[in-house]
Enzyme design. Sequence first.
Site, PDB file in Angstrom:
ATOM      1  N   HIS A  28       1.881   4.825  -2.707  1.00 50.77           N
ATOM      2  CA  HIS A  28       2.027   6.261  -2.435  1.00 50.77           C
ATOM      3  C   HIS A  28       3.455   6.727  -2.732  1.00 50.77           C
ATOM      4  O   HIS A  28       3.666   7.789  -3.329  1.00 50.77           O
ATOM      5  CB  HIS A  28       1.710   6.549  -0.956  1.00 50.77           C
ATOM      6  N   HIS A  81       0.833  -1.211   0.000  1.00 48.94           N
ATOM      7  CA  HIS A  81       0.000   0.000   0.000  1.00 48.94           C
ATOM      8  C   HIS A  81       0.867   1.261   0.000  1.00 48.94           C
ATOM      9  O   HIS A  81       0.670   2.168  -0.817  1.00 48.94           O
ATOM     10  CB  HIS A  81      -0.909  -0.010   1.228  1.00 48.94           C
ATOM     11  N   GLU A  82       1.819   1.293   0.926  1.00 47.40           N
ATOM     12  CA  GLU A  82       2.644   2.489   1.054  1.00 47.40           C
ATOM     13  C   GLU A  82       3.596   2.661  -0.123  1.00 47.40           C
ATOM     14  O   GLU A  82       3.942   3.787  -0.488  1.00 47.40           O
ATOM     15  CB  GLU A  82       3.424   2.447   2.370  1.00 47.40           C
TER      16      GLU A  82
END
Length: 371
Positions: free
Chosen positions: A33, A29-30
């Site tokens: 980003h 997920h990170e």
Amino acid sequence: MPHFVIAFTGILQTSVVFFLVLSVLVLIHELGHFFVAKKIGVKVEEFGLGLPPRMKGWLFGETLYSLNWLPFGGFVKLFGEEANELKGIALTAEQKAHSFAHKHPFKKLLVVVAGVFMNFLLGWFLLSIVIFNEGVPREMGRVRVEAIQSDSPASKIGLKKGDEILKVKDEGGELIIQKSQDLIDFSKKNGDKEVILFVTRDSKTTEVKITPRLNPPAGQGSLGLNITSTSVVKLSVFEVPKESFLTSVKISVMIFSEFGKMIAGVVTSGKVSGQVAGPVKIAQMTGEAARGGWIELFYFMAMLSLNLSVINILPFPALDGGRGVFIMYELITKKKPKADWEAKINIVGFLFLISLIILVTVFDIISFIPR
């Protein structure tokens, strides 16, 4: 080996597997980003695994990569990310060029949804592995006998496991059986009446007479059969991506619906659905999935990843979707939201989410207490 040692070993193994699974989901997920922010020129100040306080950090280039003490979640700290972070600070042209706050709203939106996209992508990838190895259920257009219950109408006429029921006949005429519910409904309708089943065995179809029970024993059907109308079909490597993508979309829609019902239940009654799992129950389920083999663990990880994808895209403060709402406001109105209001709304949303996690965790713990 003493029972308490066995229990402790099981808990330790479950904890390790849960930590590794959670780490993978958060890292993916990170990374979404992180990579998109880097791509559009935003300075990434810190990439953290776990939540502060910080245990250890390593500086590479302009980014601090940290390992934190709380082993839940993770984060990417972007320069100028928080609404009021740069308030009253005079930035140089170079600092503005690397500030999240000074990027075009569309580019900021890409950064925000990148984590959600990566979790969906991971779920899709893991489901592809599962489907390629396990196949997918497909309707056969007929019913196959899986098991026969003793002393039942089916056992008395000699039906066997593997028999296929193509159609049935009563005084009203013939009915083609395409799914299990067709045979169930037909049997209930004709309780205590003699009917005809068209049964295929070894490529030969025969007609057999049977009388469904009007009031079968608890847990048994009118005929005393366990049946299925599906069969597992193996897909080629070229068919799997499409099938797993469609499955991922269906699961995501279902998760979205169930999460909405849960929120409605909390708001209206203060109760949490028994189907909702918190960190404790998810850890237990992770351990059970791991003991079932790597395919079962991959399937469970896919479900978790899709859950994270859906939950994070919800338009709720403190979530990626909530941040996306403020960015959409800026994109449509050409005006930035008031920094103080955005910060306060995000704090309220964060506190609500933490309270919800605590509430669900309490219910998880209570469910383990013997009654």
